[in-house]
Design a protein around this motif. Structure first.
Motif, PDB file in Angstrom:
ATOM      1  N   ILE A 412       0.842  -1.197   0.000  1.00 51.73           N
ATOM      2  CA  ILE A 412       0.000   0.000   0.000  1.00 51.73           C
ATOM      3  C   ILE A 412       0.883   1.255   0.000  1.00 51.73           C
ATOM      4  O   ILE A 412       1.775   1.386   0.853  1.00 51.73           O
ATOM      5  N   PRO A 413       0.663   2.182  -0.954  1.00 51.81           N
ATOM      6  CA  PRO A 413       1.537   3.365  -1.066  1.00 51.81           C
ATOM      7  C   PRO A 413       1.156   4.474  -0.090  1.00 51.81           C
ATOM      8  O   PRO A 413       0.881   5.610  -0.480  1.00 51.81           O
ATOM      9  N   ALA A 414       1.117   4.115   1.188  1.00 55.81           N
ATOM     10  CA  ALA A 414       0.811   5.088   2.244  1.00 55.81           C
ATOM     11  C   ALA A 414       1.997   5.118   3.212  1.00 55.81           C
ATOM     12  O   ALA A 414       2.526   4.054   3.577  1.00 55.81           O
ATOM     13  N   TYR A 415       2.393   6.309   3.603  1.00 56.07           N
ATOM     14  CA  TYR A 415       3.588   6.498   4.426  1.00 56.07           C
ATOM     15  C   TYR A 415       3.213   7.312   5.667  1.00 56.07           C
ATOM     16  O   TYR A 415       2.545   8.340   5.557  1.00 56.07           O
ATOM     17  N   TYR A 416       3.657   6.830   6.842  1.00 56.61           N
ATOM     18  CA  TYR A 416       3.306   7.465   8.110  1.00 56.61           C
ATOM     19  C   TYR A 416       4.512   8.224   8.646  1.00 56.61           C
ATOM     20  O   TYR A 416       5.609   7.666   8.774  1.00 56.61           O
ATOM     21  N   SER A 417       4.293   9.496   8.969  1.00 56.51           N
ATOM     22  CA  SER A 417       5.370  10.333   9.503  1.00 56.51           C
ATOM     23  C   SER A 417       5.793   9.830  10.882  1.00 56.51           C
ATOM     24  O   SER A 417       4.952   9.611  11.758  1.00 56.51           O
ATOM     25  N   LYS A 418       7.089   9.637  11.064  1.00 54.57           N
ATOM     26  CA  LYS A 418       7.614   9.232  12.375  1.00 54.57           C
ATOM     27  C   LYS A 418       7.447  10.366  13.392  1.00 54.57           C
ATOM     28  O   LYS A 418       7.374  10.126  14.592  1.00 54.57           O
ATOM     29  N   LYS A 419       7.340  11.579  12.856  1.00 50.88           N
ATOM     30  CA  LYS A 419       7.283  12.764  13.726  1.00 50.88           C
ATOM     31  C   LYS A 419       5.892  12.937  14.338  1.00 50.88           C
ATOM     32  O   LYS A 419       5.745  13.067  15.559  1.00 50.88           O
ATOM     33  N   ASP A 420       4.851  12.934  13.484  1.00 45.69           N
ATOM     34  CA  ASP A 420       3.510  13.219  14.018  1.00 45.69           C
ATOM     35  C   ASP A 420       2.441  12.196  13.615  1.00 45.69           C
ATOM     36  O   ASP A 420       1.258  12.378  13.914  1.00 45.69           O
ATOM     37  N   GLY A 421       2.848  11.123  12.909  1.00 39.73           N
ATOM     38  CA  GLY A 421       1.896  10.061  12.557  1.00 39.73           C
ATOM     39  C   GLY A 421       0.990  10.395  11.393  1.00 39.73           C
ATOM     40  O   GLY A 421       0.116   9.592  11.033  1.00 39.73           O
ATOM     41  N   SER A 422       1.175  11.574  10.775  1.00 39.12           N
ATOM     42  CA  SER A 422       0.311  11.944   9.639  1.00 39.12           C
ATOM     43  C   SER A 422       0.567  11.016   8.453  1.00 39.12           C
ATOM     44  O   SER A 422       1.641  10.427   8.316  1.00 39.12           O
ATOM     45  N   ILE A 423      -0.450  10.885   7.570  1.00 42.36           N
ATOM     46  CA  ILE A 423      -0.370   9.964   6.435  1.00 42.36           C
ATOM     47  C   ILE A 423      -0.059  10.726   5.156  1.00 42.36           C
ATOM     48  O   ILE A 423      -0.697  11.728   4.842  1.00 42.36           O
ATOM     49  N   LEU A 424       0.929  10.224   4.414  1.00 40.59           N
ATOM     50  CA  LEU A 424       1.209  10.709   3.069  1.00 40.59           C
ATOM     51  C   LEU A 424       0.901   9.569   2.100  1.00 40.59           C
ATOM     52  O   LEU A 424       1.478   8.484   2.213  1.00 40.59           O
ATOM     53  N   VAL A 425      -0.036   9.783   1.187  1.00 37.05           N
ATOM     54  CA  VAL A 425      -0.357   8.777   0.168  1.00 37.05           C
ATOM     55  C   VAL A 425       0.234   9.272  -1.144  1.00 37.05           C
ATOM     56  O   VAL A 425      -0.122  10.341  -1.637  1.00 37.05           O
ATOM     57  N   SER A 426       1.174   8.496  -1.686  1.00 40.54           N
ATOM     58  CA  SER A 426       1.950   8.975  -2.827  1.00 40.54           C
ATOM     59  C   SER A 426       2.357   7.817  -3.727  1.00 40.54           C
ATOM     60  O   SER A 426       2.629   6.710  -3.245  1.00 40.54           O
ATOM     61  N   GLU A 427       2.394   8.102  -5.055  1.00 37.97           N
ATOM     62  CA  GLU A 427       2.803   7.060  -6.003  1.00 37.97           C
ATOM     63  C   GLU A 427       4.268   6.686  -5.836  1.00 37.97           C
ATOM     64  O   GLU A 427       4.669   5.565  -6.159  1.00 37.97           O
ATOM     65  N   GLU A 428       5.073   7.615  -5.363  1.00 42.16           N
ATOM     66  CA  GLU A 428       6.498   7.360  -5.139  1.00 42.16           C
ATOM     67  C   GLU A 428       6.825   7.600  -3.668  1.00 42.16           C
ATOM     68  O   GLU A 428       6.194   8.433  -3.021  1.00 42.16           O
ATOM     69  N   PRO A 430       8.419   9.130  -0.333  1.00 41.25           N
ATOM     70  CA  PRO A 430       8.879  10.504  -0.073  1.00 41.25           C
ATOM     71  C   PRO A 430      10.399  10.604  -0.169  1.00 41.25           C
ATOM     72  O   PRO A 430      11.114   9.634   0.122  1.00 41.25           O
ATOM     73  N   ALA A 431      10.876  11.767  -0.583  1.00 39.08           N
ATOM     74  CA  ALA A 431      12.320  11.972  -0.747  1.00 39.08           C
ATOM     75  C   ALA A 431      13.067  11.750   0.568  1.00 39.08           C
ATOM     76  O   ALA A 431      14.176  11.211   0.592  1.00 39.08           O
ATOM     77  N   ASP A 432      12.429  12.155   1.682  1.00 38.73           N
ATOM     78  CA  ASP A 432      13.050  11.961   3.009  1.00 38.73           C
ATOM     79  C   ASP A 432      12.466  10.708   3.675  1.00 38.73           C
ATOM     80  O   ASP A 432      11.935  10.773   4.786  1.00 38.73           O
ATOM     81  N   MET A 433      12.586   9.581   2.991  1.00 35.04           N
ATOM     82  CA  MET A 433      11.951   8.333   3.435  1.00 35.04           C
ATOM     83  C   MET A 433      12.384   7.934   4.849  1.00 35.04           C
ATOM     84  O   MET A 433      11.637   7.267   5.572  1.00 35.04           O
ATOM     85  N   GLU A 434      13.570   8.388   5.262  1.00 37.08           N
ATOM     86  CA  GLU A 434      14.046   8.040   6.615  1.00 37.08           C
ATOM     87  C   GLU A 434      13.125   8.596   7.705  1.00 37.08           C
ATOM     88  O   GLU A 434      13.161   8.139   8.857  1.00 37.08           O
ATOM     89  N   ASN A 435      12.286   9.580   7.343  1.00 40.37           N
ATOM     90  CA  ASN A 435      11.358  10.172   8.318  1.00 40.37           C
ATOM     91  C   ASN A 435       9.965   9.533   8.272  1.00 40.37           C
ATOM     92  O   ASN A 435       9.041  10.014   8.925  1.00 40.37           O
ATOM     93  N   TYR A 436       9.825   8.477   7.455  1.00 40.39           N
ATOM     94  CA  TYR A 436       8.514   7.835   7.280  1.00 40.39           C
ATOM     95  C   TYR A 436       8.609   6.325   7.445  1.00 40.39           C
ATOM     96  O   TYR A 436       9.680   5.731   7.312  1.00 40.39           O
TER      97      TYR A 436
END
Length: 558
Positions: A412-428, A430-436
């Motif tokens: 599933i192309p959904a990424y959760y922020s380690k900082k605040d738990g917010s969801i980023l849904v993206s085809e690629e 995130p550039a700063d993947m270490e934070n997700y």
């Protein structure tokens, strides 16, 4: 000199390879009118069976006939990764070696799954060759290849941005063996022997007992209230009072809700919002708690009294019923036969469970698919009666649970922020993947195979093949996957291409044994088509499969 006896082995020897070498099956002659179809992709779970032989024989006859009539015929081959089914096979093989997928970890396990795919794709190719299928191998696809992966991510993100995909807590079908969610149509309902257990729930003031019937006493630990109908005169005086839950001694209220049938049973029902879909809806209306009382493997969790924690749900049931009998709360037990949902793959009894999952909002998609059947762009079902099955299903379909707790599949192309738990849904990513952290789940197999008619032609890119061969002229499949596959191809195609995926849908039946039973490993009544081919030749088998029944009806194989 002709032999006195026809030798199919000698006649069939080498012909298929010659046809392939000479390019007889390749599409692309633009001086001719196009005719296009795609193979329903077989699962890479094992070898092809008689049903595949029937399905592909019908298609091969159509393809050869159309070529003979002067058409540029594309018959596109491919295979399906088949998420839960393939993962189950790979895990079974690992268990034989004393290994679990968790011992390997996700990446190493996926390497094993790709090895399995390679092995069985080779087998399926050899079987297609034996059956003489006139497929254009230059365009072959796999549901997990890079192009289809791109299409799947694009569809997910687009639907999410339109509000047609959402993540929420709902009661889903939970497979406690594979520890994954299932959609409604992956659940097989069958008549099982069971029991109705009748228990007294005493009012706290001691004035009376309320009689409750349940088939699942172990869920009593998750009861949050009893419910009566607000129009039921028998119980108007107890609404708002409290009863004692005999399973754990907790005080729970009596509430009123019109869902309760005045004429069914005692007119009082227990409410367990985390383990029953109707109870969940009552809980939502009345803002009730929803304690989950089972672990993912259907053992009892810490929301139960200590003596039951860790017990299998059925062991817990027996122990609890015996205790309630000793305590004087058990009134009677009735033997019944009732419909019980079983996992299509593991055959385990499915547990309704409150889980956070991803869903497709079906209302708008189903509405458009139904409306399209009244236009010139409609899909023509052959035989016509199957259109009714399609329309009935689309008229009453729940939101589709698409997340699966597996490793083999489209992540599933959904990424959760380690900082605040917010969801980023993206085809690629995130550039700063270490934070997700990427969502661990994969998508239901049918999510990707629902895109098969156009993703195989290069969509979402505007390819030459897509322009020329889409929409398809015909789809040939069996009636048992109208819900699983045909309906999903239609609503996904309308949503993303503004066209129905194929002009006609030719439906055939299933192959059964002499007694009319479905062929299965458990019954030991399956027939390997390649044993038949060795003995009688492929033409004899093909002739039998295509002449032994009427369109849309099952056939029996002796």
């Amino acid at each position: 000199m002709l032999k006195t006896h026809y030798d199919h082995n000698e006649v069939e020897q080498g012909k298929y390879q010659t046809w392939k070498d000479k390019g007889y099956f390749l599409a692309g002659d633009e001086t001719k009118t196009k005719f296009s179809m795609v193979i329903p992709p077989p699962n890479v779970t094992g070898m092809l069976h008689l049903g595949h032989a029937w399905n592909t024989t019908v298609q091969d006859i159509i393809a050869r006939y159309k070529r003979a009539k002067g058409y540029d015929v594309l018959w596109l081959p491919g295979m399906d990764h088949a998420g839960i089914a393939t993962q189950a096979k790979v895990e079974a093989r690992l268990r034989e070696q004393g290994i679990s997928r968790y011992d390997l970890g996700r990446e190493k396990f996926l390497e094993k799954a790709w090895e399995w795919k390679k092995e069985y794709a080779k087998t399926i190719h050899s079987q297609w060759a034996v059956m003489g299928l006139s497929l254009d191998y230059s365009r072959e696809r796999f549901t997990l290849d890079d192009g289809l992966n791109k299409a799947v991510r694009h569809v997910f993100v687009t639907l999410y941005n339109k509000g047609l995909i959402y993540r929420g807590e709902r009661i889903i079908n939970w497979d406690p063996v594979f520890k994954t969610a299932l959609s409604n149509i992956e659940v097989i309902h069958q008549d099982d022997k069971g029991k109705f257990y009748y228990f007294n729930y005493p009012l706290v003031d001691g004035s009376k007992n309320l009689l409750i019937a349940t088939t699942r006493p172990e869920t009593m630990f998750g009861d949050v209230c009893l419910v009566v109908n607000p129009k039921d005169e028998r119980y108007l005086d107890i609404i708002g009072k409290e009863v004692i839950n005999p399973a754990n001694g907790e005080k729970i209220p009596v509430i009123a809700d019109e869902y309760v049938d005045l004429n069914f049973g005692t007119g009082v029902m227990k409410c367990t919002p985390a383990h029953d879909p109707n109870d969940f809806l009552i809980g939502e209306r009345h803002h009730l708690a929803h304690p989950i009382i089972m672990n993912d493997d259907a053992t009892m969790n810490g929301n139960c009294p200590a003596e039951y924690v860790g017990l299998d749900r059925y062991v817990c049931r027996e122990k609890l019923v015996e205790k309630l009998k000793q305590d004087g709360y058990l009134v009677k037990i009735e033997n019944i036969v009732h419909q019980v949902g079983h996992s299509e793959r593991s055959h385990a009894v499915v547990e309704p469970m409150l889980k956070k999952q991803w869903f497709v909002k079906m209302g708008p998609l189903a509405k458009r698919a139904l409306e399209n059947q009244n236009t010139d762009d409609k899909v023509e079902f052959i035989p016509e009666r199957f259109n009714k099955i399609f329309e009935n299903w689309m008229s009453d379909c729940d939101d589709w649970c698409i997340s699966r707790q597996l490793w083999w599949g489209h992540r599933i192309p959904a990424y959760y922020s380690k900082k605040d738990g917010s969801i980023l849904v993206s085809e690629e990513p995130p550039a700063d993947m270490e934070n997700y952290i990427q969502d661990e789940d994969v998508l239901d197999t049918w999510f990707s195979s629902g895109l098969w008619p156009f993703s195989t032609l290069g969509w979402p890119n505007e390819t030459a093949d897509l322009k020329r061969y889409y929409p398809l002229d015909i789809m040939v499949t069996a009636y048992d996957i109208i819900f699983f596959w045909v309906s999903r191809m239609i609503f996904q195609a309308l949503e993303f291409t503004d066209k129905a995926p194929f002009k006609k849908c030719l439906i055939h039946g299933l192959i059964r044994d002499e007694q009319g039973r479905k062929m299965s490993k458990s019954l030991g009544n399956g027939i390997d088509p390649f044993d038949v081919i060795k003995k009688y030749g492929v033409d004899a088998l093909r002739y039998f499969l295509t002449t032994s029944t009427s369109p849309g009806l099952d056939t029996r194989y002796s």
